[in-house]
Design a protein around this motif. Structure first.
Motif, short mmCIF file in Angstrom:
data_model
loop_
_atom_site.label_atom_id
_atom_site.label_comp_id
_atom_site.label_asym_id
_atom_site.label_seq_id
_atom_site.Cartn_x
_atom_site.Cartn_y
_atom_site.Cartn_z
N ALA A 258 -121.22 -8.17 14.71
CA ALA A 258 -121.41 -8.88 13.58
C ALA A 258 -120.39 -9.17 12.62
N GLY A 259 -119.43 -8.16 12.60
CA GLY A 259 -118.37 -8.63 11.63
C GLY A 259 -117.18 -9.25 12.02
N VAL A 260 -117.24 -9.64 13.20
CA VAL A 260 -116.13 -10.40 13.98
C VAL A 260 -116.16 -11.91 13.36
N GLY A 261 -115.03 -12.35 12.79
CA GLY A 261 -114.84 -13.87 12.62
C GLY A 261 -115.84 -14.34 11.77
N THR A 262 -116.17 -15.63 12.13
CA THR A 262 -117.13 -16.38 11.57
C THR A 262 -118.34 -16.56 12.55
N GLY A 263 -119.50 -17.41 12.04
CA GLY A 263 -120.44 -17.75 13.15
C GLY A 263 -119.96 -18.39 14.29
N ALA A 264 -119.14 -19.56 14.03
CA ALA A 264 -118.70 -20.30 14.96
C ALA A 264 -117.83 -19.12 16.05
N VAL A 265 -116.97 -18.38 15.47
CA VAL A 265 -116.27 -17.37 16.48
C VAL A 265 -117.19 -16.62 17.27
N ARG A 266 -118.10 -16.13 16.63
CA ARG A 266 -119.08 -15.25 17.39
C ARG A 266 -119.89 -15.78 18.46
N ARG A 267 -120.01 -17.23 18.39
CA ARG A 267 -120.94 -17.89 19.21
C ARG A 267 -119.97 -18.27 20.52
N SER A 268 -118.66 -17.98 20.35
CA SER A 268 -117.80 -18.42 21.55
C SER A 268 -117.29 -17.12 21.92
N ALA A 269 -116.75 -16.30 21.15
CA ALA A 269 -115.95 -15.07 21.72
C ALA A 269 -116.71 -13.99 22.43
#
Length: 241
Positions: free
Chosen positions: A81-92
């Protein structure tokens, strides 16, 4: 560039044998490819069932970070949950973060869970430790661990444009003989260090033992304070549960 989407482990193995470059969400490698050139073929595991599992003691490499929920231990859920932004977490993806990233935000959590990895190469599937995953960059299929008694995670605030923020992860495990073992990992800059100790005597002796390890003996004061605070809270909480 040809993107191959195998639907089984055996098909993914053929892709690897034929030189396909593994790619997760491409959140990190895309800019590099634009600068240095794209590979002839890449491979995503997003259609392979074994790489998409989310469970109590397993997590697939193709799982995007925003799918990591309460089914996994708290330390891993909060790390994702602490990685990048929401957009990043939906792709990474899990695999991209652990294998393709220098930050490896999920690594401290995976280390304290004592996770093992299933990886794929031209010879087939085998199980290995996280040290091989980070050193050799294999095709990661999934992570597996045993549920801890308790776990905790903290990512301290960082400075814009500065080094990666300090991360402290910890987990308490019950060993087969009845003893409890505390495992702690710290990411300081790009360096991740971890150590474990028996902690049947409470926070004080456990912290003294950790401080004498090669991993934590020279840990800076601010980082050690974060370790001490988290470890004390974790052990007190487990004793009161």
């Amino acid at each position: 560039m040809l993107l191959r989407l195998p639907t089984s482990v055996s098909e993914a193995r053929r892709c690897v044998a034929e030189g396909a470059v593994p790619v997760g969400g491409a959140t990190l490698v895309w800019a590099t490819w634009q600068r240095d050139g794209f590979p002839e073929q890449a491979m995503s595991l997003r259609e392979v069932a074994q790489a998409n599992v989310v469970g109590r003691e397993t997590l697939g490499a193709a799982v995007v970070l925003h799918r990591i929920d309460e089914r996994v231990p708290e330390v891993l859920r909060r790390a994702a949950a602490g990685v990048g932004t929401g957009a990043v977490r939906r792709s990474a993806t899990v695999g991209g973060n652990l294998v393709g990233s220098t930050l490896r935000c999920l690594l401290p959590a995976a280390l304290v869970l004592r996770a093992r990895a299933r990886v794929l190469d031209a010879e087939g599937v085998h199980e290995t430790g996280l040290s091989e995953v980070t050193a050799k960059g294999p095709v990661l299929l999934s992570l597996h661990w045993r549920t801890p008694v308790a776990s905790a995670y903290r990512k301290l605030p960082g400075e814009a444009g500065g080094p990666p923020p300090l991360v402290v992860a910890s987990a308490l495990h019950a060993d087969a003989g009845g003893s409890r073992r505390l495992h702690v990992a710290v990411r300081e800059g790009y360096d991740v260090r971890d150590a474990a100790t028996v902690c049947d005597g409470g926070p004080g002796p456990a912290l003294d033992a950790l401080r004498t390890t090669a991993a934590f003996g020279d840990l800076p004061a601010a980082a050690w304070e974060a370790v001490r605070d988290q470890t004390t809270d974790l052990l007190h909480g487990a004793d009161g549960a």
